[in-house]
Scaffold this active site. Structure first.
Site, PDB file in Angstrom:
ATOM      1  N   ASP A 103       0.805  -1.225   0.000  1.00 28.27           N
ATOM      2  CA  ASP A 103       0.000   0.000   0.000  1.00 28.27           C
ATOM      3  C   ASP A 103       0.836   1.272   0.000  1.00 28.27           C
ATOM      4  O   ASP A 103       1.973   1.310   0.468  1.00 28.27           O
ATOM      5  CB  ASP A 103      -0.964   0.006   1.187  1.00 28.27           C
ATOM      6  CG  ASP A 103      -0.263  -0.228   2.530  1.00 28.27           C
ATOM      7  OD1 ASP A 103       0.756  -0.948   2.556  1.00 28.27           O
ATOM      8  OD2 ASP A 103      -0.735   0.296   3.551  1.00 28.27           O
ATOM      9  N   GLU A 169      -0.515  -2.241   5.187  1.00 27.58           N
ATOM     10  CA  GLU A 169       0.450  -2.188   6.294  1.00 27.58           C
ATOM     11  C   GLU A 169       0.328  -0.856   7.029  1.00 27.58           C
ATOM     12  O   GLU A 169       0.532  -0.789   8.246  1.00 27.58           O
ATOM     13  CB  GLU A 169       1.878  -2.370   5.775  1.00 27.58           C
ATOM     14  CG  GLU A 169       2.926  -2.537   6.864  1.00 27.58           C
ATOM     15  CD  GLU A 169       3.376  -1.234   7.511  1.00 27.58           C
ATOM     16  OE1 GLU A 169       3.691  -1.243   8.717  1.00 27.58           O
ATOM     17  OE2 GLU A 169       3.396  -0.194   6.820  1.00 27.58           O
ATOM     18  N   GLU A 170      -0.012   0.205   6.287  1.00 25.10           N
ATOM     19  CA  GLU A 170      -0.133   1.526   6.897  1.00 25.10           C
ATOM     20  C   GLU A 170      -1.405   1.668   7.727  1.00 25.10           C
ATOM     21  O   GLU A 170      -1.624   2.687   8.373  1.00 25.10           O
ATOM     22  CB  GLU A 170      -0.118   2.618   5.810  1.00 25.10           C
ATOM     23  CG  GLU A 170       1.147   2.661   4.968  1.00 25.10           C
ATOM     24  CD  GLU A 170       2.375   3.103   5.742  1.00 25.10           C
ATOM     25  OE1 GLU A 170       2.241   3.473   6.934  1.00 25.10           O
ATOM     26  OE2 GLU A 170       3.476   3.088   5.164  1.00 25.10           O
ATOM     27  N   ARG A 214      18.817  -6.213  14.078  1.00 31.00           N
ATOM     28  CA  ARG A 214      19.199  -6.531  15.453  1.00 31.00           C
ATOM     29  C   ARG A 214      18.321  -7.674  15.930  1.00 31.00           C
ATOM     30  O   ARG A 214      17.191  -7.822  15.471  1.00 31.00           O
ATOM     31  CB  ARG A 214      19.071  -5.322  16.387  1.00 31.00           C
ATOM     32  CG  ARG A 214      17.664  -5.021  16.851  1.00 31.00           C
ATOM     33  CD  ARG A 214      17.551  -3.702  17.611  1.00 31.00           C
ATOM     34  NE  ARG A 214      18.321  -3.651  18.827  1.00 31.00           N
ATOM     35  CZ  ARG A 214      17.823  -3.806  20.045  1.00 31.00           C
ATOM     36  NH1 ARG A 214      16.526  -4.064  20.210  1.00 31.00           N
ATOM     37  NH2 ARG A 214      18.582  -3.703  21.111  1.00 31.00           N
ATOM     38  N   HIS A 403       7.260   8.887   4.648  1.00 27.92           N
ATOM     39  CA  HIS A 403       5.943   9.509   4.851  1.00 27.92           C
ATOM     40  C   HIS A 403       5.956  11.005   4.548  1.00 27.92           C
ATOM     41  O   HIS A 403       5.098  11.740   5.051  1.00 27.92           O
ATOM     42  CB  HIS A 403       5.426   9.263   6.269  1.00 27.92           C
ATOM     43  CG  HIS A 403       5.040   7.835   6.538  1.00 27.92           C
ATOM     44  ND1 HIS A 403       3.956   7.470   7.298  1.00 27.92           N
ATOM     45  CD2 HIS A 403       5.600   6.662   6.132  1.00 27.92           C
ATOM     46  CE1 HIS A 403       3.859   6.153   7.352  1.00 27.92           C
ATOM     47  NE2 HIS A 403       4.871   5.638   6.651  1.00 27.92           N
TER      48      HIS A 403
END
Length: 435
Positions: A103, A169-170, A214, A403
């Site tokens: 998206d 996902e947003e 990580r 963004h």
């Protein structure tokens, strides 16, 4: 002597399964290099024609068409517009899921790229542009490339690869479900059951060519809160005749800042409480009856998350009570911590170093951004990593962030992501061979 021989044989067996054969890796990397122009072309197409969350109709159609052309079994319409492809290798092995989000964002693009988005839409009642301002176009293109390389080496694959092209996902539009959470609910990790999942994210504020990762918490849990403050309306000239919810809200905002700075064990993990919106009143000389604020909470530890939630409720309600007002606190859990399984991280670290060189494989501190990839990791072991994508001519200190209208990524990062995902996937297949 026989005992020594058996020990050596056992060690040899462990080494043999530690990584995919170098011949296969070299072949896959060469194919990736040859595929790079096509991956760039895909990325530019998706960038020029972006689609918002749960509306990725044309994007998913192009993805499904490509997977089918490779002989991959495809299911569409998963979690509204998601696409899932299943590629079975010729030999037994683990089920490995690879995920890309599709998206775009309600952002108006501001650059001179030949393939810049010109798309427009109405979002939350306002006209806006639509832009891949977070790199999801790159994620889709990379995973399409991974699918092509793996499909063309099907006879050498151990196990099964499940390609997950995920919408939203947003975050889904108001009133809708969507994203990784819905994909999990609809069984994307089952049939066949996924053993491990890998994902990546290009990063415009990280050096080109670097892979950053990580173990344990990589990205924060994201929660949203709303605080409603109820006072007593009065004339602005006579505040003593009412209870001012605006003043109470200001005191609550200040109080919230002490939760992180004075009440959390910050040597353990970071935390953030941000008030992003406050609404109150209708006229300059009227003290309103009601005020509302809303914001986000970011934490990297489950216990600290619980503590922050409790402290926000306590702080807001008691400050309001002390002023004769009443506060109502609503907290919505949005996204869990993006948590890299320590064992999986250890197993794939050598693969990353081989893909990009040891100097370019970098362990980083946790980030306070959030990623709904975390919903998969709640169910199965997973590993998520960043792909550096800052163009060398842009200063890292001033590089446009994700963004934003000026978001920019170097397309050479596509090959970096492609090679790394191939190395990680192929190695894990051989390491985790099922007997």
């Amino acid at each position: 002597m026989k005992k020594v021989f058996c020990i050596l044989l056992s060690l040899f067996s462990l080494v043999a399964y530690a990584q995919a054969p170098s011949k296969l890796i070299n072949k896959a990397e060469q194919m990736a290099k040859e595929l790079e122009p096509k991956v760039i072309e895909w990325r530019r197409h998706f960038h020029q024609y972006p689609e918002l969350s749960n509306r990725e109709v044309k994007t998913s159609a192009k993805v499904a068409e490509h997977l089918k052309s490779l002989g991959i079994a495809v299911t569409t319409g998963v979690a509204k517009t998601g696409v899932v492809g299943i590629l079975k290798g010729s030999k037994p092995g683990p089920v490995i899921a690879l995920r890309a989000d599709m998206d775009a964002l309600p952002v108006t693009e501001r650059n001179s790229l030949a393939f810049a988005s010109k798309e427009k839409t109405i979002f939350n009642g306002q006209e806006t542009g639509v832009m891949h301002a977070c790199g999801h176009d790159a994620h889709v293109a990379i995973l399409m490339g991974v699918a092509e390389v793996l499909a063309k080496n099907k006879n050498e694959l151990r196990g099964t690869v499940k390609f997950i092209f995920q919408p939203a996902e947003e975050g889904p539009p108001a009133g809708e479900e969507g994203g990784a959470d819905l994909m999990v609910k609809e069984g994307v990790l089952e049939n066949p059951k996924v053993d491990v999942i890998f994902g990546l994210h290009v990063r415009s504020i990280s050096p080109l060519g670097k892979i950053e990762y990580r173990p344990l918490g990589l990205m924060a849990a994201s929660d949203w809160f709303t605080i409603k403050v109820y006072g007593k309306q009065a004339h602005g000239a006579a505040p003593w005749m009412g209870v001012d919810p605006i003043v109470v809200s200001a005191q609550i905002i200040n109080g919230l800042q002490t939760i992180v700075s004075r009440q959390m064990e910050l040597t353990k993990e970071a935390a953030v409480v941000t008030v992003g919106r406050i609404n109150a009143g209708i006229r300059e000389n009227i003290i309103p009856e009601y005020a509302e604020m809303a914001g986000t909470i970011r934490t990297l530890d489950d216990e600290m998350q619980k503590q922050v939630h409790e402290k926000i409720k306590l702080t807001a309600t008691k400050i309001a009570e002390s002023a004769g007002a009443r506060a109502e606190v609503i907290i919505e859990r949005k996204t869990p911590v993006t948590f890299n399984d320590a064992g999986v991280t250890e197993k794939v670290e050598a693969s990353i170093k081989r893909a990009v060189g040891e100097q370019n494989a970098v362990r980083v501190a946790a980030q306070t951004g959030a990623e709904d990839f975390a919903f998969y990791q709640k169910k199965v072991p997973g590993f998520f990593f960043f792909v550096g994508a800052c163009p060398p001519e842009i200063d890292l200190a001033t590089a446009p962030s994700h963004h934003t209208p000026d978001f920019m990524m170097d397309e050479r990062s596509l090959l970096t992501g492609l090679k790394t995902m191939l190395n990680v996937t192929l190695d894990y297949m051989y390491l985790q061979q099922k007997k």
